[in-house]
Design a protein around this motif. Structure first.
Motif: not given
Length: 211
Positions: A118, A130-131, A134, A138, A199-200, A203, A207
């Protein structure tokens, strides 16, 4: 010395101006850094009014301490360190728990793992950690919607204090990894662990909302 955008000058020139009592340079510093200082103070103390007091005390500390500034870090980092010290002291005085000992060894605090695919590689040249992509679910207009931004803010505010501090500095204030490490006294590994976990969780919260 030009006073417009004095913060664009090298630190040595700004420090010299502050030591000479140049009010225009100090005013520029206040205008430039106070919004970020206030956001940082809110990570530590219970409400905005207290956070504003912490910011005011920080600027007093800057004026009183500028003669002892040795340039071992950037001026910006030094100012934010003053704020964090004042904010932590105020939080303890007000009875707010601050588990910042976890900054030094976040690996000892177990948390659920997140799929590595991810996120971009930690050594990615532009967006380390970073992610990665996307999700198609989204849509861009949803990500830009005010309600989604509110959910993002809520997700960050709901993080443990240590993770909230690191992700706020990196992803909201735009600090570099080095700046965060210097300000918080972190190793690169610990900073990376805390940022990844933060961040996880953010995110995952987005989601759940967007899907």
């Amino acid at each position: 010395m030009p006073t417009a955008r004095a913060t664009a000058l090298p630190d040595a020139e700004i420090v010299a101006a502050l030591r000479c009592g140049e009010e225009a340079v100090f005013s520029d510093l206040v205008d430039t850094y106070s919004p970020g200082l206030l956001r940082m103070a809110r990570l530590f103390v219970r409400d905005r009014a207290v956070a504003e007091e912490v910011v005011q005390d920080t600027w007093v500390g800057v004026l009183h301490g500028i003669d002892s500034f040795e340039g071992r870090s950037t001026l910006k980092t030094w100012i934010f360190r003053i704020l964090m010290n004042i904010a932590k002291t105020r939080a303890v005085r007000d009875g707010r728990t601050l588990p910042f000992s976890a900054l030094q060894d976040p690996g000892r605090v177990p948390e659920a793992a997140v799929d590595a695919d991810r996120f971009l590689d930690p050594e990615h040249p532009r967006w380390p950690g970073h992610w990665a992509v996307k999700p198609e679910a989204w849509p861009e207009d949803a990500l830009l919607a005010a309600e989604t931004r509110e959910r993002l803010t809520e997700a960050i505010e709901g993080l443990p204090a240590t993770q909230r501090t690191v992700i706020s500095l990196r992803d909201i204030e735009g600090w570099s990894s080095e700046e965060v490490r210097n300000a918080l006294g972190l190793s690169e590994t610990n900073q990376r662990v805390l940022l990844h976990r933060a961040r996880s969780k953010v995110r995952a919260a987005l989601e759940d909302y967007l899907q």
